[in-house]
Structures are given as C-alpha cells and as structure tokens.
Design a protein around this motif. Structure first.
Motif, PDB file in Angstrom:
ATOM      1  N   GLU A   1     -34.032  80.694  51.997  1.00 17.07           N
ATOM      2  CA  GLU A   1     -33.102  81.158  50.964  1.00 17.07           C
ATOM      3  C   GLU A   1     -33.840  82.048  49.962  1.00 17.07           C
TER       4      GLU A   1
ATOM      5  N   GLU B   1     -25.516  76.765  52.115  1.00 18.31           N
ATOM      6  CA  GLU B   1     -24.185  77.388  52.102  1.00 18.31           C
ATOM      7  C   GLU B   1     -23.729  77.676  50.676  1.00 18.31           C
ATOM      8  N   ASP B   2     -23.932  76.727  49.784  1.00 13.74           N
ATOM      9  CA  ASP B   2     -23.508  76.894  48.396  1.00 13.74           C
ATOM     10  C   ASP B   2     -24.265  78.017  47.685  1.00 13.74           C
ATOM     11  N   SER B   3     -25.484  78.288  48.114  1.00 10.77           N
ATOM     12  CA  SER B   3     -26.296  79.320  47.466  1.00 10.77           C
ATOM     13  C   SER B   3     -25.777  80.726  47.756  1.00 10.77           C
ATOM     14  N   GLY B   4     -25.043  80.882  48.853  1.00 11.40           N
ATOM     15  CA  GLY B   4     -24.568  82.202  49.252  1.00 11.40           C
ATOM     16  C   GLY B   4     -25.570  82.955  50.116  1.00 11.40           C
TER      17      GLY B   4
ATOM     18  N   ARG C   1     -28.148  71.793  54.429  1.00 13.89           N
ATOM     19  CA  ARG C   1     -27.187  72.794  54.919  1.00 13.89           C
ATOM     20  C   ARG C   1     -26.169  73.143  53.840  1.00 13.89           C
ATOM     21  N   GLN C   2     -25.670  72.121  53.153  1.00 18.18           N
ATOM     22  CA  GLN C   2     -24.684  72.356  52.104  1.00 18.18           C
ATOM     23  C   GLN C   2     -25.274  73.176  50.965  1.00 18.18           C
TER      24      GLN C   2
ATOM     25  N   GLY D   1     -26.570  82.431  53.196  1.00 16.64           N
ATOM     26  CA  GLY D   1     -26.076  82.666  54.552  1.00 16.64           C
ATOM     27  C   GLY D   1     -25.098  83.823  54.603  1.00 16.64           C
ATOM     28  N   ASP D   2     -24.197  83.863  53.624  1.00 17.35           N
ATOM     29  CA  ASP D   2     -23.239  84.969  53.547  1.00 17.35           C
ATOM     30  C   ASP D   2     -23.955  86.294  53.338  1.00 17.35           C
TER      31      ASP D   2
ATOM     32  N   TRP E   1     -31.743  75.616  60.620  1.00 14.32           N
ATOM     33  CA  TRP E   1     -30.419  74.992  60.537  1.00 14.32           C
ATOM     34  C   TRP E   1     -30.335  73.781  61.471  1.00 14.32           C
TER      35      TRP E   1
ATOM     36  N   ASP F   1     -27.684  67.384  56.384  1.00 14.29           N
ATOM     37  CA  ASP F   1     -26.382  67.862  55.906  1.00 14.29           C
ATOM     38  C   ASP F   1     -26.482  68.365  54.474  1.00 14.29           C
TER      39      ASP F   1
END
Length: 61
Positions: free
Chosen positions: A9, A45-48, A41-42, A50-51, A33, A38
């Motif tokens: 990240e 995902e919450d950090s942005g 991973r969350q 991956g997007d 990953w 879990d």
C-alpha cells in the motif's frame, strides 16, 4: 519474504514507477492477498490502494 499488503500500500501511494514496475507490484499484491488475513484485506481495500492500482494498470500506455 514477500511484502505485506500494508507495505505494498505504501509503495502504491508513495512512488512514481514505470509500467513494468507497476505490473510487478500488481503481481506482488496478488500474492500478498492470498496469505493476508481478512483484517489486512479490509484495511487494504479501505485505503483505496487496490482501486488506485487497478486504475493505473487500466490506463497504462
């Protein structure tokens, strides 16, 4: 030892990389990953991160 999602990240948000480096980082994220909890991973995902990585890969030259 593979880098954790948290370390990856930081790389996503903190570096300017070549297309090849982004693709390598994407592979590292896929591997991390698989062994992440879990909660890890969350958080990823919450950090942005991956997007952001997905958008970078999608819009490469």
């Amino acid at each position: 030892m593979p880098r954790s999602l948290k370390e990856l990240e930081k790389s996503i948000f903190g570096k300017d990389m070549t297309d090849k480096e982004w693709l390598e980082l994407n592979k590292e994220v896929d591997e991390a990953w698989k062994s992440a909890t879990d909660e890890e991973r969350q958080e990823f995902e919450d950090s942005g991160a991956g997007d952001m990585l997905g958008q970078i890969i999608e819009f490469m030259d």
